[in-house]
Design a protein around this motif. Structure first.
Motif, PDB file in Angstrom:
ATOM      1  N   ILE A 166       0.853  -1.186   0.000  1.00  0.00           N
ATOM      2  CA  ILE A 166       0.000   0.000   0.000  1.00  0.00           C
ATOM      3  C   ILE A 166       0.889   1.237   0.000  1.00  0.00           C
ATOM      4  O   ILE A 166       2.043   1.200   0.437  1.00  0.00           O
ATOM      5  N   GLN A 167       0.353   2.361  -0.505  1.00  0.00           N
ATOM      6  CA  GLN A 167       1.166   3.570  -0.558  1.00  0.00           C
ATOM      7  C   GLN A 167       0.864   4.539   0.586  1.00  0.00           C
ATOM      8  O   GLN A 167       1.723   5.323   0.978  1.00  0.00           O
ATOM      9  N   LYS A 168      -0.342   4.501   1.156  1.00  0.00           N
ATOM     10  CA  LYS A 168      -0.693   5.387   2.261  1.00  0.00           C
ATOM     11  C   LYS A 168      -1.508   4.628   3.304  1.00  0.00           C
ATOM     12  O   LYS A 168      -2.276   3.721   2.975  1.00  0.00           O
ATOM     13  N   TYR A 169      -1.329   5.029   4.560  1.00  0.00           N
ATOM     14  CA  TYR A 169      -2.107   4.485   5.669  1.00  0.00           C
ATOM     15  C   TYR A 169      -2.738   5.673   6.387  1.00  0.00           C
ATOM     16  O   TYR A 169      -2.078   6.389   7.130  1.00  0.00           O
ATOM     17  N   TYR A 170      -4.034   5.901   6.100  1.00  0.00           N
ATOM     18  CA  TYR A 170      -4.745   7.036   6.671  1.00  0.00           C
ATOM     19  C   TYR A 170      -5.527   6.612   7.910  1.00  0.00           C
ATOM     20  O   TYR A 170      -6.006   5.476   8.007  1.00  0.00           O
ATOM     21  N   ILE A 171      -5.666   7.552   8.815  1.00  0.00           N
ATOM     22  CA  ILE A 171      -6.587   7.409   9.940  1.00  0.00           C
ATOM     23  C   ILE A 171      -7.588   8.554   9.809  1.00  0.00           C
ATOM     24  O   ILE A 171      -7.208   9.720   9.932  1.00  0.00           O
ATOM     25  N   ALA A 217      -2.922   0.991  -4.094  1.00  0.00           N
ATOM     26  CA  ALA A 217      -4.023   1.160  -3.152  1.00  0.00           C
ATOM     27  C   ALA A 217      -3.508   1.763  -1.851  1.00  0.00           C
ATOM     28  O   ALA A 217      -2.326   1.680  -1.532  1.00  0.00           O
ATOM     29  N   SER A 218      -4.424   2.387  -1.117  1.00  0.00           N
ATOM     30  CA  SER A 218      -4.138   2.918   0.213  1.00  0.00           C
ATOM     31  C   SER A 218      -5.184   2.382   1.179  1.00  0.00           C
ATOM     32  O   SER A 218      -6.231   1.867   0.768  1.00  0.00           O
ATOM     33  N   ILE A 219      -4.895   2.530   2.464  1.00  0.00           N
ATOM     34  CA  ILE A 219      -5.813   2.079   3.508  1.00  0.00           C
ATOM     35  C   ILE A 219      -6.268   3.283   4.314  1.00  0.00           C
ATOM     36  O   ILE A 219      -5.461   4.168   4.634  1.00  0.00           O
ATOM     37  N   ASN A 220      -7.544   3.313   4.629  1.00  0.00           N
ATOM     38  CA  ASN A 220      -8.086   4.341   5.520  1.00  0.00           C
ATOM     39  C   ASN A 220      -8.805   3.656   6.677  1.00  0.00           C
ATOM     40  O   ASN A 220      -9.668   2.801   6.464  1.00  0.00           O
ATOM     41  N   SER A 273      11.497  -2.162  17.294  1.00  0.00           N
ATOM     42  CA  SER A 273      11.991  -1.296  16.212  1.00  0.00           C
ATOM     43  C   SER A 273      11.167  -1.467  14.944  1.00  0.00           C
ATOM     44  O   SER A 273      11.148  -0.580  14.084  1.00  0.00           O
ATOM     45  N   ARG A 274      10.461  -2.569  14.806  1.00  0.00           N
ATOM     46  CA  ARG A 274       9.615  -2.785  13.625  1.00  0.00           C
ATOM     47  C   ARG A 274       8.482  -1.761  13.555  1.00  0.00           C
ATOM     48  O   ARG A 274       7.950  -1.488  12.480  1.00  0.00           O
ATOM     49  N   GLU A 275       8.105  -1.191  14.692  1.00  0.00           N
ATOM     50  CA  GLU A 275       6.988  -0.251  14.700  1.00  0.00           C
ATOM     51  C   GLU A 275       7.363   1.107  14.119  1.00  0.00           C
ATOM     52  O   GLU A 275       6.481   1.927  13.868  1.00  0.00           O
ATOM     53  N   ILE A 276       8.656   1.384  13.924  1.00  0.00           N
ATOM     54  CA  ILE A 276       9.061   2.668  13.353  1.00  0.00           C
ATOM     55  C   ILE A 276       9.752   2.487  12.004  1.00  0.00           C
ATOM     56  O   ILE A 276      10.446   3.387  11.533  1.00  0.00           O
ATOM     57  N   ARG A 277       9.569   1.343  11.365  1.00  0.00           N
ATOM     58  CA  ARG A 277      10.095   1.160  10.014  1.00  0.00           C
ATOM     59  C   ARG A 277       9.298   2.006   9.028  1.00  0.00           C
ATOM     60  O   ARG A 277       8.087   2.125   9.151  1.00  0.00           O
ATOM     61  N   ASP A 278       9.999   2.570   8.059  1.00  0.00           N
ATOM     62  CA  ASP A 278       9.384   3.489   7.100  1.00  0.00           C
ATOM     63  C   ASP A 278       9.096   2.745   5.799  1.00  0.00           C
ATOM     64  O   ASP A 278       9.997   2.251   5.140  1.00  0.00           O
ATOM     65  N   PHE A 279       7.815   2.673   5.416  1.00  0.00           N
ATOM     66  CA  PHE A 279       7.410   1.998   4.181  1.00  0.00           C
ATOM     67  C   PHE A 279       6.897   2.989   3.135  1.00  0.00           C
ATOM     68  O   PHE A 279       6.187   2.601   2.203  1.00  0.00           O
ATOM     69  N   SER A 280       7.250   4.252   3.274  1.00  0.00           N
ATOM     70  CA  SER A 280       6.725   5.265   2.358  1.00  0.00           C
ATOM     71  C   SER A 280       7.384   5.153   0.982  1.00  0.00           C
ATOM     72  O   SER A 280       8.480   4.609   0.834  1.00  0.00           O
ATOM     73  N   PHE A 281       6.694   5.710  -0.026  1.00  0.00           N
ATOM     74  CA  PHE A 281       7.183   5.706  -1.401  1.00  0.00           C
ATOM     75  C   PHE A 281       7.824   7.050  -1.725  1.00  0.00           C
ATOM     76  O   PHE A 281       7.396   8.096  -1.258  1.00  0.00           O
ATOM     77  N   SER A 282       8.838   7.006  -2.579  1.00  0.00           N
ATOM     78  CA  SER A 282       9.568   8.207  -2.945  1.00  0.00           C
ATOM     79  C   SER A 282       8.812   9.020  -3.989  1.00  0.00           C
ATOM     80  O   SER A 282       8.162   8.481  -4.879  1.00  0.00           O
ATOM     81  N   ASP A 283       8.930  10.353  -3.884  1.00  0.00           N
ATOM     82  CA  ASP A 283       8.376  11.243  -4.908  1.00  0.00           C
ATOM     83  C   ASP A 283       9.268  11.330  -6.135  1.00  0.00           C
ATOM     84  O   ASP A 283       8.859  11.854  -7.163  1.00  0.00           O
ATOM     85  N   GLY A 285      11.012   8.689  -7.556  1.00  0.00           N
ATOM     86  CA  GLY A 285      11.126   7.471  -8.336  1.00  0.00           C
ATOM     87  C   GLY A 285      12.541   6.922  -8.360  1.00  0.00           C
ATOM     88  O   GLY A 285      13.236   6.882  -7.349  1.00  0.00           O
ATOM     89  N   ARG A 286      13.012   6.518  -9.556  1.00  0.00           N
ATOM     90  CA  ARG A 286      14.315   5.861  -9.669  1.00  0.00           C
ATOM     91  C   ARG A 286      15.466   6.795  -9.356  1.00  0.00           C
ATOM     92  O   ARG A 286      16.557   6.363  -9.021  1.00  0.00           O
ATOM     93  N   GLY A 287      15.253   8.106  -9.433  1.00  0.00           N
ATOM     94  CA  GLY A 287      16.351   9.044  -9.230  1.00  0.00           C
ATOM     95  C   GLY A 287      16.572   9.465  -7.797  1.00  0.00           C
ATOM     96  O   GLY A 287      17.451  10.274  -7.522  1.00  0.00           O
ATOM     97  N   ASP A 288      15.774   8.937  -6.853  1.00  0.00           N
ATOM     98  CA  ASP A 288      15.876   9.375  -5.471  1.00  0.00           C
ATOM     99  C   ASP A 288      17.167   8.865  -4.842  1.00  0.00           C
ATOM    100  O   ASP A 288      17.602   7.732  -5.091  1.00  0.00           O
ATOM    101  N   TYR A 289      17.777   9.704  -3.992  1.00  0.00           N
ATOM    102  CA  TYR A 289      19.002   9.321  -3.308  1.00  0.00           C
ATOM    103  C   TYR A 289      18.637   8.509  -2.075  1.00  0.00           C
ATOM    104  O   TYR A 289      17.780   8.890  -1.281  1.00  0.00           O
ATOM    105  N   ASN A 290      19.302   7.378  -1.908  1.00  0.00           N
ATOM    106  CA  ASN A 290      19.008   6.487  -0.794  1.00  0.00           C
ATOM    107  C   ASN A 290      19.707   6.999   0.467  1.00  0.00           C
ATOM    108  O   ASN A 290      20.930   7.071   0.531  1.00  0.00           O
ATOM    109  N   ILE A 291      18.918   7.363   1.500  1.00  0.00           N
ATOM    110  CA  ILE A 291      19.500   7.881   2.740  1.00  0.00           C
ATOM    111  C   ILE A 291      19.483   6.837   3.847  1.00  0.00           C
ATOM    112  O   ILE A 291      19.729   7.161   5.007  1.00  0.00           O
TER     113      ILE A 291
END
Length: 882
Positions: A166-171, A217-220, A273-283, A285-291
């Motif tokens: 999923i790309q977004k997790y909304y509340i 898809a996203s989840i709300n 630590s699994r609760e603060i893992r980041d699963f967000s998608f980059s704006d 795309g392929r050119g994003d710098y990996n931090i």
């Protein structure tokens, strides 16, 4: 009349009669807002009580077409859709096109009343009823989410829908956690949630909603109340050894404010630590710098077992996290996400590694005792405005890692002590703006940041005597690595829709400047020698890119097409004056990609994609002096810059029917890569490996196929999931100076079952069967067969208490010992009705299984890791809401 003419005349008469009796009924089903209704049922019969003559389902836009063969003059038409009043009327039997508008209704059809409460569909939104899937044992929304067909929670916490993340997790429509959604998923009480909504084809940027489609898809999460103020807490203690578990997570959700704050601490093996893992998608795309944190150096560790961490993780962890969102004004949000993690872990076990070369087999046994210390600070500050006429998002991020490790390895012939310090820091600012000017939409993006790492590895006694000390043993070797990187990527463009095609030209530039210093020191008693020549690096790595991208998006009826045509001019300047190395490279590349999707019915959808990309090596694959990466791996890349030309092709087919609660998908992908460098692995008798790169064109190939289906049986209160995957990977390797083609195959089958068998019993079962096969040239290696079975039984002895029995079984065909492993847990929970406090008692690892063997493979080796497990232990805890 001739016989042949008679036959032709008879056939013509039949065809004419058939044509006269056939009619086509087509049209569109609309809702109260004149929007197409996807999945409406159209039935045609002689009258209201007769059998159905023909039927159809409206597609994604509400369109339908039904062919009818009957000589009846008047027909009975019935159109139904969940949540809408059923339309019934008589129509003429002739070719005609209808436009039917349905009216909302609070009455549900008797035959679909149960189904309507479970999964409802409105356009591209599926709503899952939480109460329909929840049972007595479920406490947080993650417990319920994993039972819903089409949805899967991976072991790391990432959520997938129909096999894609999923790309977004909304509340309540707000994105509080920005990709770190496990914190909400594992803590929001299931009783506070009314529905889980799947937003299919969700476009997060409102300005782009009518311009660019989305295939993700996203989840709300829909809460029961407009204002939800709640929280959970847990206090636990136990024995063998002395155990503790502390958790407090207050939460508040309103229309303008959301907050989740948590403090968690335990030594029970739960990895928070699994609760603060980041699963967000980059704006970008392929050119994003990996931090993400880059570790130049490491100590040899153990491969994690494939089951619950609470069976094996020896930890002492503390996590604090504060997440707050405030809506400053309409559609303008300010978000703050800060987390700090402190964890001390111990790993005890051994690893048996068997290296395969075209002519030999090398075995290595490592008995390992490691201490790992993690200190991590992660923070984000986000200002976002997302309206129909304006979009702005600025994200400022600070991350710091102050990690260290100690390791002791006994190889039987040698005892090795390792000490590692591997800190890493990053600061980054990302900005994205979209604003209409006239009839065009102007876009701007910027991504700028800085990273720094100063890492040290010391190994006693010294290794690689032949290379580092003229073949003589020595006391200690020390490796120091210092690296910095500055990067910026900026682009501007416009978006405009012309004749149904959205055009988005964009121009931009990026610069990445990195510096790497390393030195290797030999300690021999009181003598210290800093090695020069091939054992130092003083490298400047400068890469820049100017790019122009044209993006074409086309949507019509059930077809979606997206084409990107980026043209890149890349420039590389690499210098190491210490080693007298200087390399420059300029490349003009064209890297198109295309994606086509067709929703050819209300339930079926397919897509294909193809992409061509040029990938160039980064600094971690482009240094000229040796670096001791770990105690038995010495690496350098004394070669031209790596250039990989990749071709990717994929196909995907999905089916989802909310009416029958059935979801399925299958996909295939193929990758072909041409490389200019061939990597040479020189494996010594003690498995010490020297890796270098050689300029030689070579190819690799991969094939991946997967299929998964899940269905909810409402009458049985059961969700059944079946899945299979197959992967094939081939590439060339230089192993001990012999060129070999390495061939790996992996086939696996998965089965999952979540069932509420009766009012007093529910069950959860999962199984995996896997087969791994490696072949090097004409040499076949024994296949690895593994099995995993997990069965959880929950016995509800009363309304406020239950027992649960958890059992697990694991098998592998390679190990001489511990081929079969068995585990069992027993839990009891009692809920005090007046206070809502849960008393939970757990007896973990009843069988006192003390070790586990995991078998895996890489390109040319089998790795058999034996883990020392946590002993049998008892934990008692109190859980309550506030």
């Amino acid at each position: 009349m001739k016989k042949g003419h008679f036959i032709l005349l008879f056939i013509f008469f039949l065809l004419a009669s058939s044509a006269k009796a056939q009619s086509v009924l087509s049209g569109k089903v609309l809702d109260e807002n004149s929007q197409g209704l996807s999945g409406a049922t159209i039935m045609i019969s002689k009258d209201s009580t007769s059998a159905i003559l023909a039927y159809g389902i409206s597609d994604g836009n509400g369109n339908f077409s039904i062919k009818l063969k009957t000589e009846i003059d008047l027909l009975f038409l019935k159109i139904s859709y969940i949540g809408y009043a059923t339309l019934k009327q008589e129509i003429q039997n002739k070719d005609q096109e209808l436009e039917i508008q349905l009216s909302p209704s609070s009455e549900a059809l008797k035959e679909v009343l149960v189904e309507a409460r479970i999964i409802e569909q409105r356009g591209d939104t599926l709503s899952f009823s939480v109460s329909a899937f929840k049972d007595q044992k479920d406490r947080v929304i993650a417990d319920v989410l994993k039972k819903m067909p089409g949805i899967e929670i991976l072991p790391g916490g990432q959520i997938e829908y129909q096999g894609k993340p999923i790309q977004k997790y909304y509340i309540e429509g707000l994105d509080l956690l920005e990709g770190r959604y496990s914190l909400a998923n594992n803590n929001i009480a299931a009783d506070d949630v009314s529905k889980v909504q799947i937003l299919e084809n969700h476009q997060p940027v409102k300005l782009l909603d009518s311009l660019e489609f989305s295939e993700r898809a996203s989840i709300n999460i829909k809460l029961k109340n407009d204002v939800t103020t709640s929280g959970t807490a847990e206090l636990g203690t136990g024995l063998s050894p002395l155990l503790w578990k502390i958790k407090a997570t207050p939460m508040i959700f309103t229309r303008k404010n959301q907050a989740i704050v948590t403090y968690q601490s335990n030594n029970t093996g739960h990895d928070v630590s699994r609760e603060i893992r980041d699963f967000s998608f980059s704006d970008f795309g392929r050119g994003d710098y990996n931090i993400n944190k880059r570790d130049w150096l490491s100590i040899r560790g153990l491969a994690a077992p494939p089951f619950s961490q609470q069976r094996w993780l020896d930890n002492n962890v503390h996590l604090g996290s504060a997440n707050y969102l405030i809506r400053l004004k309409q559609d303008v949000d300010l978000k703050t996400n800060i987390s700090y993690l402190n964890d001390a872990q111990r790993q005890i076990g051994n690893t048996q590694t068997r290296f395969f070369t075209p002519t030999d087999t090398i075995d290595l046994v490592e008995r390992t005792n490691n201490d790992l210390f993690y200190n991590t600070l992660q923070s984000k500050f986000i200002l976002e405005r997302n309206t129909n006429d304006n979009y702005l998002k600025n994200e400022l991020e600070f991350n710091g890692y102050w990690d260290s490790q100690r390791g002791f390895i006994d190889t039987g012939n040698n005892e090795v002590l390792q000490r590692l310090s591997n800190p890493f820091a990053v600061v980054r600012n990302k900005l994205r703006m979209l604003k209409p000017i006239g009839k065009q939409l102007i876009t701007f993006r910027s991504n700028t940041g800085y990273t720094e790492a100063n890492q040290n590895l010391n190994v006693q006694p010294g290794q690689f005597e032949a290379l580092l000390n003229n073949g003589e043993p020595f006391t200690e070797v020390g490796q120091e690595v210092s690296s910095t990187a500055f990067f910026t990527d900026n682009s501007a463009g416009m978006t405009k829709k012309v004749s149904g095609v959205t055009l988005s030209p964009e121009v931009g530039f990026s610069i990445q400047k990195e510096h790497l210093e390393s030195r290797l020191t030999v300690f021999d008693g009181a003598e210290t020698e800093i090695l020069n020549g091939n054992f130092r690096n003083d490298l400047d790595f400068l890469s820049s890119r100017i790019y122009f991208t044209s993006r074409f998006v086309y949507e019509k009826d059930n077809w979606n097409l997206r084409l990107n045509t980026p043209v890149n001019y890349r420039s590389f300047n690499i210098k190491d004056p210490t080693l007298n190395e200087d390399q420059q490279l300029n490349r003009l590349t064209f890297e198109p990609d295309i994606y086509i999707r067709n929703k050819f019915s209300a339930f079926w959808e397919t897509s294909v994609s193809a992409a061509l990309s040029n990938e160039f090596g980064e600094i971690n694959r482009m240094y000229y002096g040796f670096i001791l990466n770990n105690y038995r791996s010495l690496q350098r890349y004394n070669s031209p810059l790596p250039e990989d030309l990749r071709q990717n092709y994929s196909w995907r087919l999905t089916y989802r029917n909310p009416l029958t609660s059935f979801f399925a998908n299958t996909s295939y992908s193929h990758n072909r890569t041409r490389r200019n460098l061939l990597y040479s692995n020189l494996i010594g008798e003690n498995a010490a490996t020297v890796l270098e790169a050689i300029e030689q064109e070579n190819y690799s190939y991969s094939h991946n196929w997967s299929a998964k289906a899940s269905k909810y049986f409402s009458k049985l209160n059961t969700t059944l999931t079946l899945g299979t995957t197959f992967s094939l990977f081939e590439r060339e390797q230089l192993l001990n100076q012999n060129l070999a083609e390495v061939h790996n195959e992996n086939l696996s089958f998965d089965l999952g079952l979540e069932s509420e068998v009766t009012d007093w019993l529910s069950a959860s079962y999962a199984a995996n069967f896997s087969l791994l096969q490696t072949r090097i040239e004409e040499r076949d290696i024994d296949a690895i067969e593994t099995q995993q079975h997990t069965l959880d039984l929950f016995f509800y002895v009363a309304e406020n208490q239950y027992f649960s029995l958890n059992s697990e079984y694991y098998f592998n065909n390679i190990s001489d010992l511990n081929r079969n492993s068995y585990f069992m847990n027993l839990n009891y929970q009692y809920t005090f009705k007046d206070s809502g406090i849960d008393l939970e008692a757990s007896w973990n690892n009843i069988l006192n299984t003390d070790e586990f063997v995991r078998v895996s493979n890489n390109e040319f080796a089998y790795v058999q890791s034996t883990y020392r497990l946590r002993p049998s232990q008892v934990l008692v805890s109190l859980k309550f809401s506030f």
